[in-house]
Design an enzyme around this catalytic site. Structure first.
Site, mmCIF file in Angstrom:
data_model
loop_
_atom_site.group_PDB
_atom_site.id
_atom_site.type_symbol
_atom_site.label_atom_id
_atom_site.label_comp_id
_atom_site.label_asym_id
_atom_site.label_seq_id
_atom_site.Cartn_x
_atom_site.Cartn_y
_atom_site.Cartn_z
ATOM 1 N N GLU A 1 46.600 44.567 36.127
ATOM 2 C CA GLU A 1 47.102 45.383 37.239
ATOM 3 C C GLU A 1 48.226 46.324 36.835
ATOM 4 O O GLU A 1 49.324 46.269 37.406
ATOM 5 C CB GLU A 1 47.522 44.459 38.391
ATOM 6 C CG GLU A 1 46.359 43.586 38.841
ATOM 7 C CD GLU A 1 46.738 42.511 39.866
ATOM 8 O OE1 GLU A 1 47.910 42.473 40.265
ATOM 9 O OE2 GLU A 1 45.856 41.731 40.260
ATOM 10 N N ASN B 1 42.628 44.771 33.243
ATOM 11 C CA ASN B 1 42.002 44.243 34.454
ATOM 12 C C ASN B 1 42.726 44.853 35.668
ATOM 13 O O ASN B 1 43.945 44.774 35.757
ATOM 14 C CB ASN B 1 42.168 42.712 34.420
ATOM 15 C CG ASN B 1 41.407 41.987 35.494
ATOM 16 O OD1 ASN B 1 40.246 42.310 35.769
ATOM 17 N ND2 ASN B 1 42.032 40.997 36.104
ATOM 18 N N HIS C 1 37.797 42.490 44.571
ATOM 19 C CA HIS C 1 38.205 41.751 45.783
ATOM 20 C C HIS C 1 37.858 42.632 46.988
ATOM 21 O O HIS C 1 38.641 43.491 47.391
ATOM 22 C CB HIS C 1 39.713 41.457 45.752
ATOM 23 C CG HIS C 1 40.091 40.487 44.679
ATOM 24 N ND1 HIS C 1 39.654 39.178 44.687
ATOM 25 C CD2 HIS C 1 40.837 40.630 43.559
ATOM 26 C CE1 HIS C 1 40.140 38.557 43.626
ATOM 27 N NE2 HIS C 1 40.844 39.411 42.924
ATOM 28 N N GLU D 1 36.693 39.455 39.310
ATOM 29 C CA GLU D 1 37.277 38.514 40.288
ATOM 30 C C GLU D 1 36.584 38.664 41.650
ATOM 31 O O GLU D 1 37.227 38.778 42.692
ATOM 32 C CB GLU D 1 38.782 38.783 40.438
ATOM 33 C CG GLU D 1 39.540 38.747 39.125
ATOM 34 C CD GLU D 1 41.048 38.881 39.277
ATOM 35 O OE1 GLU D 1 41.555 38.890 40.423
ATOM 36 O OE2 GLU D 1 41.723 38.988 38.239
ATOM 37 N N ASP E 1 35.065 38.584 45.160
ATOM 38 C CA ASP E 1 34.933 37.878 46.437
ATOM 39 C C ASP E 1 34.775 38.919 47.540
ATOM 40 O O ASP E 1 35.132 40.091 47.365
ATOM 41 C CB ASP E 1 36.074 36.878 46.730
ATOM 42 C CG ASP E 1 37.467 37.416 46.521
ATOM 43 O OD1 ASP E 1 37.669 38.638 46.632
ATOM 44 O OD2 ASP E 1 38.388 36.608 46.254
HETATM 45 O O1 9MR Z 1 43.918 33.315 42.841
HETATM 46 C C1 9MR Z 1 45.246 33.333 42.386
HETATM 47 C C2 9MR Z 1 46.136 32.596 43.387
HETATM 48 O O2 9MR Z 1 45.820 31.217 43.378
HETATM 49 C C3 9MR Z 1 47.593 32.814 43.035
HETATM 50 O O3 9MR Z 1 48.389 32.233 44.039
HETATM 51 C C4 9MR Z 1 47.873 34.300 42.912
HETATM 52 C C5 9MR Z 1 49.314 34.531 42.533
HETATM 53 O O4 9MR Z 1 49.582 35.854 42.351
HETATM 54 O O5 9MR Z 1 47.023 34.861 41.913
HETATM 55 C C6 9MR Z 1 45.679 34.781 42.252
HETATM 56 O O6 9MR Z 1 44.867 35.403 41.271
HETATM 57 C C7 9MR Z 1 45.063 36.818 41.130
HETATM 58 C C8 9MR Z 1 44.675 37.165 39.717
HETATM 59 O O7 9MR Z 1 45.402 36.378 38.817
HETATM 60 C C9 9MR Z 1 44.896 38.637 39.453
HETATM 61 N N1 9MR Z 1 44.194 39.448 40.405
HETATM 62 C C10 9MR Z 1 44.433 39.126 41.793
HETATM 63 C C11 9MR Z 1 44.155 37.644 42.032
HETATM 64 C C12 9MR Z 1 44.304 37.332 43.498
HETATM 65 O O8 9MR Z 1 45.627 37.526 43.864
#
Ligand code: 9MR
Length: 373
Positions: A178, A220, A256, A284, A286
Protein backbone atom coordinates in the site's frame (compact mmCIF):
# COMPACT_ATOMS: atom_id res chain seq x y z
CA UNK A 1 6.06 -85.91 7.68
CA UNK A 2 6.22 -85.37 3.95
CA UNK A 3 2.46 -85.73 3.74
CA UNK A 4 1.95 -83.47 6.58
CA UNK A 5 4.41 -81.07 5.03
CA UNK A 6 2.80 -81.25 1.59
CA UNK A 7 -0.70 -81.03 3.04
CA UNK A 8 0.29 -78.06 5.10
CA UNK A 9 1.93 -76.62 1.94
CA UNK A 10 -1.33 -77.29 0.11
CA UNK A 11 -3.38 -75.69 2.80
CA UNK A 12 -0.84 -72.85 2.86
CA UNK A 13 -1.24 -72.50 -0.89
CA UNK A 14 -4.99 -72.77 -0.51
CA UNK A 15 -4.82 -70.25 2.28
CA UNK A 16 -2.63 -68.01 0.16
CA UNK A 17 -5.00 -68.54 -2.77
CA UNK A 18 -7.91 -67.57 -0.59
CA UNK A 19 -5.90 -64.66 0.69
CA UNK A 20 -5.03 -63.61 -2.86
CA UNK A 21 -8.67 -63.87 -3.90
CA UNK A 22 -9.74 -61.86 -0.87
CA UNK A 23 -6.89 -59.44 -1.61
CA UNK A 24 -7.94 -59.07 -5.23
CA UNK A 25 -11.51 -58.53 -4.13
CA UNK A 26 -10.39 -55.88 -1.65
CA UNK A 27 -8.26 -54.27 -4.35
CA UNK A 28 -11.23 -54.15 -6.71
CA UNK A 29 -13.45 -52.71 -3.99
CA UNK A 30 -10.70 -50.24 -3.12
CA UNK A 31 -10.22 -49.16 -6.73
CA UNK A 32 -13.94 -48.78 -7.31
CA UNK A 33 -14.31 -46.79 -4.11
CA UNK A 34 -11.23 -44.71 -4.88
CA UNK A 35 -12.60 -44.06 -8.36
CA UNK A 36 -15.85 -42.91 -6.87
CA UNK A 37 -14.07 -40.77 -4.32
CA UNK A 38 -11.99 -39.19 -7.05
CA UNK A 39 -14.89 -38.49 -9.32
CA UNK A 40 -17.39 -37.35 -6.72
CA UNK A 41 -16.91 -34.07 -4.89
CA UNK A 42 -16.10 -34.63 -1.19
CA UNK A 43 -18.89 -32.32 -0.15
CA UNK A 44 -21.71 -32.93 -2.59
CA UNK A 45 -23.31 -29.63 -1.67
CA UNK A 46 -20.22 -27.74 -2.74
CA UNK A 47 -20.69 -28.50 -6.43
CA UNK A 48 -17.32 -30.12 -7.10
CA UNK A 49 -15.39 -27.73 -4.92
CA UNK A 50 -13.13 -30.58 -3.82
CA UNK A 51 -11.70 -30.42 -7.31
CA UNK A 52 -10.67 -26.78 -6.98
CA UNK A 53 -6.96 -27.43 -6.39
CA UNK A 54 -6.72 -29.70 -9.45
CA UNK A 55 -8.72 -27.24 -11.55
CA UNK A 56 -6.50 -24.39 -10.45
CA UNK A 57 -3.31 -26.30 -11.21
CA UNK A 58 -4.67 -27.37 -14.58
CA UNK A 59 -5.17 -23.68 -15.39
CA UNK A 60 -1.69 -22.84 -14.10
CA UNK A 61 -3.19 -20.50 -11.57
CA UNK A 62 -2.64 -20.48 -7.85
CA UNK A 63 -5.77 -20.32 -5.72
CA UNK A 64 -4.82 -18.91 -2.36
CA UNK A 65 -6.36 -18.10 1.00
CA UNK A 66 -5.29 -15.92 3.90
CA UNK A 67 -4.95 -17.89 7.12
CA UNK A 68 -4.80 -17.03 10.80
CA UNK A 69 -2.67 -18.99 13.25
CA UNK A 70 -5.17 -19.72 16.01
CA UNK A 71 -7.82 -21.58 13.97
CA UNK A 72 -5.07 -23.23 11.95
CA UNK A 73 -3.86 -24.83 15.18
CA UNK A 74 -7.18 -25.46 16.93
CA UNK A 75 -9.89 -25.95 14.29
CA UNK A 76 -9.83 -29.13 12.21
CA UNK A 77 -12.62 -27.97 9.93
CA UNK A 78 -10.80 -24.73 9.21
CA UNK A 79 -7.74 -26.73 8.18
CA UNK A 80 -9.83 -29.00 5.93
CA UNK A 81 -11.42 -26.07 4.15
CA UNK A 82 -7.93 -24.78 3.37
CA UNK A 83 -6.40 -28.06 2.22
CA UNK A 84 -9.42 -29.17 0.20
CA UNK A 85 -9.96 -25.95 -1.75
CA UNK A 86 -6.78 -23.97 -2.13
CA UNK A 87 -3.26 -24.34 -3.47
CA UNK A 88 -1.47 -21.67 -1.44
CA UNK A 89 -1.73 -19.70 1.78
CA UNK A 90 -0.85 -16.17 2.83
CA UNK A 91 -0.44 -15.36 6.51
CA UNK A 92 -3.17 -12.81 7.21
CA UNK A 93 -1.26 -11.21 10.08
CA UNK A 94 1.45 -13.30 11.63
CA UNK A 95 4.28 -12.39 9.25
CA UNK A 96 3.73 -8.69 9.79
CA UNK A 97 6.41 -6.65 11.50
CA UNK A 98 4.63 -6.20 14.86
CA UNK A 99 4.40 -9.97 15.33
CA UNK A 100 7.72 -11.00 13.84
CA UNK A 101 9.92 -8.45 15.61
CA UNK A 102 7.88 -7.06 18.53
CA UNK A 103 11.06 -5.74 20.16
CA UNK A 104 14.16 -4.81 18.31
CA UNK A 105 16.27 -7.93 17.72
CA UNK A 106 13.64 -10.12 19.37
CA UNK A 107 11.93 -12.32 16.84
CA UNK A 108 8.88 -14.52 17.28
CA UNK A 109 8.73 -17.30 14.74
CA UNK A 110 5.92 -19.30 16.31
CA UNK A 111 3.18 -17.97 14.01
CA UNK A 112 5.12 -17.91 10.76
CA UNK A 113 6.57 -21.39 11.46
CA UNK A 114 3.05 -22.70 12.06
CA UNK A 115 1.80 -21.33 8.75
CA UNK A 116 4.80 -22.44 6.70
CA UNK A 117 4.90 -25.88 8.39
CA UNK A 118 1.18 -26.41 7.74
CA UNK A 119 1.61 -25.40 4.10
CA UNK A 120 4.55 -27.72 3.61
CA UNK A 121 2.83 -30.70 5.20
CA UNK A 122 -0.12 -30.17 2.86
CA UNK A 123 1.65 -29.36 -0.39
CA UNK A 124 0.58 -25.71 -0.42
CA UNK A 125 2.70 -22.77 -1.56
CA UNK A 126 3.23 -19.76 0.68
CA UNK A 127 3.01 -16.14 -0.39
CA UNK A 128 4.80 -13.89 2.10
CA UNK A 129 2.99 -10.87 3.51
CA UNK A 130 4.37 -8.26 4.25
CA UNK A 131 7.62 -6.31 4.68
CA UNK A 132 7.20 -2.53 4.47
CA UNK A 133 3.82 -1.17 5.49
CA UNK A 134 2.53 1.75 7.52
CA UNK A 135 0.22 -0.47 9.62
CA UNK A 136 1.03 -3.09 12.23
CA UNK A 137 4.49 -1.77 12.92
CA UNK A 138 5.83 -2.27 16.47
CA UNK A 139 6.08 0.88 18.59
CA UNK A 140 9.88 0.73 18.75
CA UNK A 141 9.96 1.04 14.95
CA UNK A 142 7.09 3.45 14.39
CA UNK A 143 8.04 5.80 17.19
CA UNK A 144 11.81 5.56 16.89
CA UNK A 145 13.73 8.51 15.51
CA UNK A 146 15.95 7.13 12.81
CA UNK A 147 18.68 8.46 10.62
CA UNK A 148 18.51 7.13 7.05
CA UNK A 149 21.41 4.73 7.66
CA UNK A 150 19.94 3.44 10.88
CA UNK A 151 16.61 2.79 9.22
CA UNK A 152 18.31 1.01 6.32
CA UNK A 153 20.04 -1.18 8.87
CA UNK A 154 16.72 -1.94 10.59
CA UNK A 155 15.18 -2.81 7.21
CA UNK A 156 18.07 -5.12 6.34
CA UNK A 157 17.99 -6.91 9.68
CA UNK A 158 14.27 -7.54 9.42
CA UNK A 159 14.38 -8.72 5.81
CA UNK A 160 17.38 -10.93 6.42
CA UNK A 161 15.69 -12.54 9.39
CA UNK A 162 12.28 -13.09 7.79
CA UNK A 163 13.14 -13.75 4.16
CA UNK A 164 16.31 -15.60 5.10
CA UNK A 165 14.47 -17.97 7.44
CA UNK A 166 12.01 -19.03 4.74
CA UNK A 167 14.27 -18.83 1.72
CA UNK A 168 13.20 -21.42 -0.84
CA UNK A 169 10.02 -22.11 1.16
CA UNK A 170 8.25 -18.78 0.75
CA UNK A 171 8.65 -18.08 -2.92
CA UNK A 172 7.02 -14.67 -3.32
CA UNK A 173 6.76 -11.66 -1.02
CA UNK A 174 4.81 -8.43 -0.72
CA UNK A 175 7.85 -6.24 -0.17
CA UNK A 176 5.95 -2.97 -0.44
CA UNK A 177 2.40 -2.83 0.84
CA UNK A 178 0.00 0.00 0.00
CA UNK A 179 2.60 2.62 -1.01
CA UNK A 180 -0.04 5.13 -2.10
CA UNK A 181 -2.40 7.17 0.01
CA UNK A 182 -5.82 5.58 0.45
CA UNK A 183 -7.58 7.47 -2.30
CA UNK A 184 -4.93 9.36 -3.98
CA UNK A 185 -2.12 9.34 -6.35
CA UNK A 186 0.35 10.67 -3.80
CA UNK A 187 2.86 8.31 -2.21
CA UNK A 188 2.02 7.66 1.43
CA UNK A 189 4.01 9.90 3.73
CA UNK A 190 4.96 7.28 6.31
CA UNK A 191 8.11 6.43 8.24
CA UNK A 192 9.91 4.84 5.30
CA UNK A 193 9.08 7.69 2.97
CA UNK A 194 9.91 10.40 5.47
CA UNK A 195 13.30 9.01 6.43
CA UNK A 196 14.50 7.51 3.14
CA UNK A 197 12.54 9.52 0.58
CA UNK A 198 10.68 8.18 -2.43
CA UNK A 199 13.50 5.80 -3.23
CA UNK A 200 12.73 3.66 -0.18
CA UNK A 201 10.78 1.48 -2.61
CA UNK A 202 13.73 0.85 -4.92
CA UNK A 203 16.02 0.37 -1.94
CA UNK A 204 13.75 -2.17 -0.31
CA UNK A 205 13.27 -4.17 -3.51
CA UNK A 206 17.00 -4.18 -4.21
CA UNK A 207 17.79 -5.28 -0.67
CA UNK A 208 15.16 -8.04 -0.80
CA UNK A 209 16.60 -9.32 -4.06
CA UNK A 210 20.09 -9.47 -2.56
CA UNK A 211 18.75 -11.47 0.37
CA UNK A 212 16.71 -13.94 -1.70
CA UNK A 213 17.54 -13.73 -5.40
CA UNK A 214 14.97 -16.42 -6.29
CA UNK A 215 11.97 -14.80 -4.59
CA UNK A 216 9.27 -13.05 -6.63
CA UNK A 217 9.02 -9.51 -5.27
CA UNK A 218 5.69 -7.68 -5.23
CA UNK A 219 4.15 -4.30 -4.67
CA UNK A 220 0.68 -4.92 -3.22
CA UNK A 221 -1.97 -2.18 -3.48
CA UNK A 222 -5.70 -1.61 -3.16
CA UNK A 223 -8.13 0.59 -5.06
CA UNK A 224 -6.40 0.04 -8.40
CA UNK A 225 -8.61 -2.72 -9.79
CA UNK A 226 -10.74 -0.46 -11.95
CA UNK A 227 -8.03 1.97 -13.04
CA UNK A 228 -8.06 5.67 -12.12
CA UNK A 229 -5.49 8.14 -10.77
CA UNK A 230 -4.11 5.79 -8.12
CA UNK A 231 -3.58 2.99 -10.64
CA UNK A 232 -1.99 5.51 -13.03
CA UNK A 233 0.39 6.67 -10.32
CA UNK A 234 1.36 3.07 -9.58
CA UNK A 235 1.87 2.49 -13.28
CA UNK A 236 4.24 5.45 -13.49
CA UNK A 237 6.14 4.34 -10.40
CA UNK A 238 6.51 0.80 -11.72
CA UNK A 239 7.57 1.95 -15.17
CA UNK A 240 10.29 4.05 -13.60
CA UNK A 241 11.46 1.17 -11.37
CA UNK A 242 11.67 -1.21 -14.32
CA UNK A 243 13.54 1.33 -16.43
CA UNK A 244 16.08 1.52 -13.65
CA UNK A 245 16.33 -2.29 -13.47
CA UNK A 246 15.01 -2.39 -9.94
CA UNK A 247 14.10 -6.00 -9.14
CA UNK A 248 10.32 -6.03 -9.17
CA UNK A 249 8.38 -9.04 -10.40
CA UNK A 250 4.74 -8.54 -9.62
CA UNK A 251 1.83 -6.36 -8.65
CA UNK A 252 -0.82 -7.55 -6.23
CA UNK A 253 -4.27 -6.11 -6.86
CA UNK A 254 -5.83 -6.59 -3.45
CA UNK A 255 -9.42 -6.87 -4.63
CA UNK A 256 -11.37 -5.80 -1.54
CA UNK A 257 -14.61 -5.21 -3.42
CA UNK A 258 -18.03 -3.95 -2.47
CA UNK A 259 -20.81 -6.08 -3.91
CA UNK A 260 -22.01 -4.46 -7.13
CA UNK A 261 -18.66 -2.76 -7.75
CA UNK A 262 -16.44 -5.47 -9.14
CA UNK A 263 -15.11 -3.87 -12.32
CA UNK A 264 -16.21 -5.48 -15.57
CA UNK A 265 -12.87 -4.56 -17.12
CA UNK A 266 -10.61 -5.94 -14.41
CA UNK A 267 -8.62 -7.99 -16.92
CA UNK A 268 -7.69 -4.83 -18.84
CA UNK A 269 -6.27 -3.25 -15.73
CA UNK A 270 -4.33 -6.39 -14.91
CA UNK A 271 -3.03 -6.65 -18.45
CA UNK A 272 -1.76 -3.11 -18.43
CA UNK A 273 0.79 -4.20 -15.85
CA UNK A 274 1.64 -7.56 -17.40
CA UNK A 275 2.37 -5.66 -20.61
CA UNK A 276 5.27 -4.16 -18.70
CA UNK A 277 6.66 -7.68 -18.24
CA UNK A 278 5.37 -8.14 -14.70
CA UNK A 279 3.21 -10.86 -13.23
CA UNK A 280 0.03 -9.87 -11.39
CA UNK A 281 -2.27 -11.40 -8.83
CA UNK A 282 -5.56 -10.67 -7.13
CA UNK A 283 -4.08 -10.92 -3.69
CA UNK A 284 -6.78 -10.29 -1.06
CA UNK A 285 -10.13 -10.98 -2.70
CA UNK A 286 -13.39 -10.44 -0.85
CA UNK A 287 -16.77 -9.03 -1.91
CA UNK A 288 -18.64 -7.45 0.98
CA UNK A 289 -22.41 -7.15 1.00
CA UNK A 290 -24.41 -4.58 2.97
CA UNK A 291 -26.61 -5.95 5.75
CA UNK A 292 -29.23 -7.28 5.69
CA UNK A 293 -28.13 -9.39 2.75
CA UNK A 294 -30.68 -8.71 -0.01
CA UNK A 295 -32.36 -11.61 -1.72
CA UNK A 296 -30.33 -12.90 -4.62
CA UNK A 297 -27.21 -11.09 -3.42
CA UNK A 298 -25.23 -14.28 -2.83
CA UNK A 299 -25.96 -15.39 -6.41
CA UNK A 300 -24.84 -12.01 -7.72
CA UNK A 301 -21.76 -12.22 -5.54
CA UNK A 302 -21.04 -15.64 -7.03
CA UNK A 303 -20.98 -14.08 -10.50
CA UNK A 304 -18.58 -11.46 -9.20
CA UNK A 305 -16.24 -14.12 -7.85
CA UNK A 306 -16.41 -15.88 -11.21
CA UNK A 307 -15.67 -12.59 -12.96
CA UNK A 308 -12.48 -12.18 -10.95
CA UNK A 309 -11.30 -15.72 -11.69
CA UNK A 310 -12.11 -15.27 -15.37
CA UNK A 311 -10.28 -11.95 -15.49
CA UNK A 312 -7.18 -13.61 -14.09
CA UNK A 313 -7.47 -16.53 -16.51
CA UNK A 314 -7.74 -14.06 -19.37
CA UNK A 315 -4.36 -12.57 -18.54
CA UNK A 316 -1.48 -14.94 -19.20
CA UNK A 317 0.77 -13.66 -16.42
CA UNK A 318 -1.95 -13.45 -13.79
CA UNK A 319 -0.58 -16.10 -11.46
CA UNK A 320 -2.83 -16.10 -8.41
CA UNK A 321 -6.24 -15.30 -6.99
CA UNK A 322 -6.18 -15.34 -3.21
CA UNK A 323 -9.21 -14.85 -0.98
CA UNK A 324 -8.79 -12.87 2.22
CA UNK A 325 -9.94 -15.34 4.86
CA UNK A 326 -11.23 -18.88 5.24
CA UNK A 327 -14.83 -18.11 6.19
CA UNK A 328 -17.15 -15.20 6.94
CA UNK A 329 -16.50 -15.99 10.59
CA UNK A 330 -12.82 -15.10 10.12
CA UNK A 331 -13.18 -12.16 7.78
CA UNK A 332 -11.82 -8.72 8.69
CA UNK A 333 -14.93 -7.11 7.14
CA UNK A 334 -17.48 -6.95 10.00
CA UNK A 335 -14.92 -5.33 12.28
CA UNK A 336 -13.56 -2.84 9.74
CA UNK A 337 -16.77 -2.14 7.79
CA UNK A 338 -19.66 -2.35 10.24
CA UNK A 339 -22.88 -2.95 8.31
CA UNK A 340 -21.18 -5.18 5.74
CA UNK A 341 -20.95 -8.95 5.79
CA UNK A 342 -20.74 -12.26 3.92
CA UNK A 343 -17.67 -11.34 1.88
CA UNK A 344 -16.06 -14.77 1.47
CA UNK A 345 -16.89 -18.08 -0.30
CA UNK A 346 -17.67 -19.95 2.97
CA UNK A 347 -20.15 -18.79 5.62
CA UNK A 348 -19.56 -18.81 9.40
CA UNK A 349 -20.32 -22.54 9.61
CA UNK A 350 -18.02 -23.39 6.73
CA UNK A 351 -20.96 -24.03 4.43
CA UNK A 352 -19.90 -23.23 0.88
CA UNK A 353 -21.75 -20.29 -0.65
CA UNK A 354 -22.66 -19.87 -4.32
CA UNK A 355 -19.36 -18.04 -4.79
CA UNK A 356 -17.46 -21.28 -4.29
CA UNK A 357 -19.42 -23.14 -6.95
CA UNK A 358 -18.96 -20.17 -9.28
CA UNK A 359 -15.20 -20.39 -8.87
CA UNK A 360 -15.35 -24.10 -9.73
CA UNK A 361 -17.35 -23.33 -12.84
CA UNK A 362 -15.12 -20.48 -13.90
CA UNK A 363 -12.10 -22.77 -13.66
CA UNK A 364 -13.90 -25.65 -15.38
CA UNK A 365 -15.24 -23.98 -18.48
CA UNK A 366 -11.97 -22.71 -19.87
CA UNK A 367 -9.52 -24.76 -21.87
CA UNK A 368 -6.34 -25.06 -19.86
CA UNK A 369 -4.01 -22.17 -20.48
CA UNK A 370 -0.40 -22.84 -21.28
CA UNK A 371 2.16 -22.46 -18.47
CA UNK A 372 3.41 -18.90 -18.34
CA UNK A 373 5.97 -18.91 -15.58
O1 9MR B 1 -7.05 -8.89 7.63
C1 9MR B 1 -6.15 -8.16 8.41
C2 9MR B 1 -6.80 -7.80 9.75
O2 9MR B 1 -6.99 -8.98 10.51
C3 9MR B 1 -5.94 -6.81 10.50
O3 9MR B 1 -6.62 -6.41 11.66
C4 9MR B 1 -5.64 -5.62 9.60
C5 9MR B 1 -4.75 -4.64 10.33
O4 9MR B 1 -4.41 -3.59 9.53
O5 9MR B 1 -4.98 -6.07 8.42
C6 9MR B 1 -5.79 -6.90 7.65
O6 9MR B 1 -5.13 -7.27 6.45
C7 9MR B 1 -4.85 -6.19 5.55
C8 9MR B 1 -3.65 -6.62 4.73
O7 9MR B 1 -2.60 -6.97 5.58
C9 9MR B 1 -3.24 -5.52 3.78
N1 9MR B 1 -4.34 -5.12 2.94
C10 9MR B 1 -5.56 -4.79 3.63
C11 9MR B 1 -5.97 -5.94 4.55
C12 9MR B 1 -7.30 -5.63 5.19
O8 9MR B 1 -7.15 -4.53 6.02
Amino acid sequence: MRDTASSSRRSLTRGRGALLTAGALCAVIFLVTAGLVLTLPERPESGGAGQLPQLARRNDIDLGVAVAVNPLVHDREYRSVVTEHYTSVTAENTMKWEYVQPQRHTFDWSGPDTVVGFAERNGLDVHGHTLLWHNQQPAWLAQGSWSPDELRQVMREHMQALMGRYQGRVTSWDIINEPFEDTGPRLRQHLWYEVLGEDYIAEALTMAHEIDPQARLYINEFGIEGGGPKADALYRLVTDLLERDVPLHGIGFQGHFVHGNVPEDLSEHLRRFTDLGLEVSVSELDVRIPEPVPEGALQDQAREYARVIEACLDVPRCVRVSVWGVSDGHSWIPEWFPGYTAALPFDESYTPKPALGAMVQALSRRPSRPPTR
